[in-house]
Motif scaffolding. Structure first.
Motif, PDB file in Angstrom:
ATOM      1  N   ASN A  23      44.326  37.022  49.577  1.00 48.01           N
ATOM      2  CA  ASN A  23      44.670  36.929  48.155  1.00 48.01           C
ATOM      3  C   ASN A  23      43.885  35.815  47.479  1.00 48.01           C
ATOM      4  N   SER A  24      43.844  34.638  48.123  1.00 45.91           N
ATOM      5  CA  SER A  24      43.160  33.534  47.430  1.00 45.91           C
ATOM      6  C   SER A  24      41.648  33.715  47.448  1.00 45.91           C
ATOM      7  N   GLU A  25      41.121  34.402  48.456  1.00 43.79           N
ATOM      8  CA  GLU A  25      39.676  34.664  48.470  1.00 43.79           C
ATOM      9  C   GLU A  25      39.292  35.590  47.307  1.00 43.79           C
ATOM     10  N   LEU A  26      40.151  36.584  47.055  1.00 42.51           N
ATOM     11  CA  LEU A  26      39.877  37.495  45.930  1.00 42.51           C
ATOM     12  C   LEU A  26      39.832  36.708  44.626  1.00 42.51           C
ATOM     13  N   VAL A  27      40.801  35.807  44.468  1.00 43.68           N
ATOM     14  CA  VAL A  27      40.875  35.004  43.246  1.00 43.68           C
ATOM     15  C   VAL A  27      39.628  34.119  43.136  1.00 43.68           C
ATOM     16  N   ARG A  28      39.275  33.468  44.235  1.00 44.20           N
ATOM     17  CA  ARG A  28      38.132  32.538  44.205  1.00 44.20           C
ATOM     18  C   ARG A  28      36.840  33.265  43.807  1.00 44.20           C
ATOM     19  N   LEU A  29      36.596  34.416  44.433  1.00 43.80           N
ATOM     20  CA  LEU A  29      35.349  35.150  44.171  1.00 43.80           C
ATOM     21  C   LEU A  29      35.306  35.658  42.726  1.00 43.80           C
ATOM     22  N   ALA A  30      36.439  36.183  42.242  1.00 44.89           N
ATOM     23  CA  ALA A  30      36.455  36.692  40.867  1.00 44.89           C
ATOM     24  C   ALA A  30      36.241  35.547  39.884  1.00 44.89           C
ATOM     25  N   LYS A  31      36.835  34.384  40.186  1.00 48.85           N
ATOM     26  CA  LYS A  31      36.658  33.235  39.282  1.00 48.85           C
ATOM     27  C   LYS A  31      35.211  32.772  39.265  1.00 48.85           C
ATOM     28  N   PRO A  70      45.632  52.206  48.385  1.00 45.48           N
ATOM     29  CA  PRO A  70      46.016  50.786  48.423  1.00 45.48           C
ATOM     30  C   PRO A  70      47.505  50.548  48.212  1.00 45.48           C
ATOM     31  N   PHE A  71      48.196  51.512  47.589  1.00 37.82           N
ATOM     32  CA  PHE A  71      49.608  51.301  47.296  1.00 37.82           C
ATOM     33  C   PHE A  71      50.530  51.989  48.300  1.00 37.82           C
ATOM     34  N   ILE A  72      49.957  52.522  49.381  1.00 38.52           N
ATOM     35  CA  ILE A  72      50.834  53.101  50.415  1.00 38.52           C
ATOM     36  C   ILE A  72      50.625  52.312  51.699  1.00 38.52           C
ATOM     37  N   PHE A  73      51.619  51.537  52.066  1.00 42.06           N
ATOM     38  CA  PHE A  73      51.548  50.639  53.222  1.00 42.06           C
ATOM     39  C   PHE A  73      50.214  49.876  53.249  1.00 42.06           C
ATOM     40  N   GLY A  74      49.771  49.455  52.062  1.00 41.37           N
ATOM     41  CA  GLY A  74      48.457  48.807  51.997  1.00 41.37           C
ATOM     42  C   GLY A  74      48.505  47.387  51.460  1.00 41.37           C
ATOM     43  N   ARG A  75      49.647  46.901  51.110  1.00 42.86           N
ATOM     44  CA  ARG A  75      49.844  45.552  50.561  1.00 42.86           C
ATOM     45  C   ARG A  75      49.024  45.319  49.289  1.00 42.86           C
ATOM     46  N   ALA A  90      49.322  41.292  42.501  1.00 40.15           N
ATOM     47  CA  ALA A  90      50.304  40.388  41.880  1.00 40.15           C
ATOM     48  C   ALA A  90      49.680  39.001  41.736  1.00 40.15           C
ATOM     49  N   GLU A  91      48.960  38.601  42.762  1.00 41.71           N
ATOM     50  CA  GLU A  91      48.309  37.287  42.736  1.00 41.71           C
ATOM     51  C   GLU A  91      47.216  37.254  41.657  1.00 41.71           C
ATOM     52  N   LEU A  92      46.441  38.350  41.571  1.00 38.64           N
ATOM     53  CA  LEU A  92      45.375  38.403  40.565  1.00 38.64           C
ATOM     54  C   LEU A  92      45.977  38.341  39.165  1.00 38.64           C
TER      55      LEU A  92
END
Ligand SMILES: C[S@@+](CC[C@H](N)C(=O)[O-])C[C@H]1O[C@@H](n2cnc3c(N)ncnc32)[C@H](O)[C@@H]1O
Length: 470
Positions: free
Chosen positions: A289-297, A310-315, A321-323
């Motif tokens: 989650n934080s890597e996604l945020v860091r790269l997008a920023k 992604p929305f079926i047993f994919g978290r 939510a974090e993004l």
């Protein structure tokens, strides 16, 4: 030296786009062929006149709606005067040629349907994303090839490209204020970045904000694409998934994303493996989650590629939510979930009028303490199919509980390993005997369990022949 004699050009047909607003177009003929041409012309020509002894139902309706005019019943050469185009579309070849001769004599471009020799223009095969058009023509040399090409282009161009082109046209005056050398770079940044993606996702206001930022000289902002890669066969990707895979700067991918699919990701995109195998949580979810945020920023277009949907047993929900909390733009692209992919490729319909009126997706993943607390009484029911994701380890327990809660020992059950892929294996059995069959076969790939009478249908409906099954 090449022969450039004027009477032997390599291709005598030059595609052009013609302004038809305010111009008269004459169509001679009143049947299906003429109607097909009128349908096309109506996209650009507001003033269409038809000459025909009789009109078919479609043309009659268009006349009644005032969209075209019936000029005369009988053709005569004076009717072509002042027209911008003439189309000869009757079923009489000789008559069509006389119409062409009259138009030629008056210097009016003419097309004789399905007869290039007397035509001075032909209409190309068209892909329409108004105001954008793509025209394909072989000058009549290879119409079937042209149709193939048109179909391929059709599938490559997102449906929203028309909106994109219209948006760019509307905002051209704002961009014109910039120095010429900056305009092109700005539009390229817009097309490559969040602006175009926002627009294609239907959010015009956000696209306009992004354009304004670029005009102010602010750097492009990053975005995350949460994309479902499906169960493994690359042919099962969606058009949108493929487009985003080919424009991302960096990709974070799972173990479940097949190598054949990774082949389709942009070659120079940075690849980060965050895969998880059973009991080996290579990268903790919080770190992803934080890597996604860091790269997008950092302004990157980040592709988060996940097996299945992604929305079926994919978290997927946790990641976005974090993004969302961090104010980062994202979009979610659904994928074919393992249940649909495995069922289809194993020849097992998930529902069937005679034996399964509902279908339930459940996780068979046990908690850390080894417990698997499911609503067994609801799962052990006739008339439904139950699909267990992540259930290989707990298969013996699953079978025992289903029998304990009322299903018979000979109730059908299947395990599909590496569904949709060349290595796919399908093991069929009953609640009583599948666990021992699976233990003997020792599947090591991703495996899905399907429980219910639909499994029996595989005998008749199995069609997929994996190339490297054992
Ligand atoms: C964490 S879940 C991810 C599910 C994924 N989001 C989806 O929609 O398919 C992983 C489980 O999906 C199932 N799975 C995924 N791909 C599969 C495939 N190609 N064949 C069989 N099972 C698969 C397996 O049960 C695997 O343990």
């Amino acid at each position: 030296m090449k022969d450039h004699t004027p009477d032997a050009p390599a291709n005598p047909w030059l595609p052009v786009t013609l302004r038809l607003a305010g111009a008269r177009v004459l169509v001679v003929g009143g049947g299906e062929v003429a109607a097909r041409k009128v349908r096309l012309l109506l996209k650009a020509a507001p003033c269409i006149e038809v000459v025909a002894l009789a009109l078919n139902a479609e043309l009659t309706a268009l006349v009644e709606q005032g969209l075209i005019a019936k000029r005369d019943a009988v053709f005569d050469a004076t009717q072509v005067q002042g027209c911008r185009l003439v189309i000869a579309a009757t079923d009489d070849r000789e008559f069509n040629r006389r119409v062409a001769a009259a138009a030629d004599a008056a210097n009016v471009p003419v097309n004789v349907v399905d007869d290039p020799a007397p035509s001075s223009f032909i209409t190309p095969s068209l892909v329409e994303r108004a105001p954008l058009w793509v025209a394909v023509s072989s000058g009549g040399a290879a119409p079937v090839l042209v149709r193939r090409l048109r179909e391929r282009i059709e599938s490559l161009l997102p449906a929203g490209y028309g909106h994109l082109a219209a948006f760019m046209e509307r905002h051209r005056p704002r961009v014109k204020a910039l120095a010429v050398e900056h305009r092109r770079a700005l539009w390229e940044q817009f097309l490559d970045g969040q602006g175009a993606e926002r627009l294609l996702a239907g959010d015009e206001a956000a696209a306009a904000v992004e354009l304004a930022r670029l005009i102010q000289g602010e750097p492009a902002r990053g975005e995350v694409y949460l994309v479902g890669a499906g169960p493994g066969d690359p042919d099962l990707l969606t058009f949108r998934a493929l487009r985003l895979m080919q424009q991302a700067d960096v990709v974070l991918f799972d173990r479940l994303v097949s190598p054949a699919i990774m082949e389709l990701v942009r070659r120079d995109a940075e690849r980060i493996f965050v895969g998880k195998k059973r009991n080996q949580h290579t990268v903790p979810q919080e770190e992803i989650n934080s890597e996604l945020v860091r790269l997008a920023k950092a302004g990157k277009r980040v592709l988060r590629l996940k097996g299945g949907d992604p929305f079926i047993f994919g978290r997927g929900g946790e990641e976005i939510a974090e993004l969302s909390a961090q104010g980062i733009a994202f979009q979610v692209v659904p994928g074919i979930t393992a249940a649909s992919g495995c069922a289809a490729y194993a020849g097992i319909p998930l529902t069937h009028r005679d034996c399964a009126q509902s279908c339930v997706f459940v996780t068979g993943h046990a908690r850390a303490d080894g417990t698997l607390n499911l609503h067994w009484d609801q799962l052990a029911r006739r008339g439904q199919t139950v699909v267990f994701y992540m259930g290989v380890v707990t298969l013996p327990r699953v079978c025992t509980e289903l029998m304990r809660h009322g299903l018979p020992a000979d109730w059908p059950i299947a395990l599909v390993e590496d569904g949709t892929q060349p290595t796919q294996r399908v093991m069929i059995g009953t609640l009583a005997d599948l666990p021992s069959k699976v233990a003997a076969a020792a599947p090591s790939g991703a495996s899905l369990i399907i429980v219910g009478e639909v499994v029996k249908l595989r005998e008749k409906l199995g069609w997929f022949q994996p190339t490297s099954a054992t």
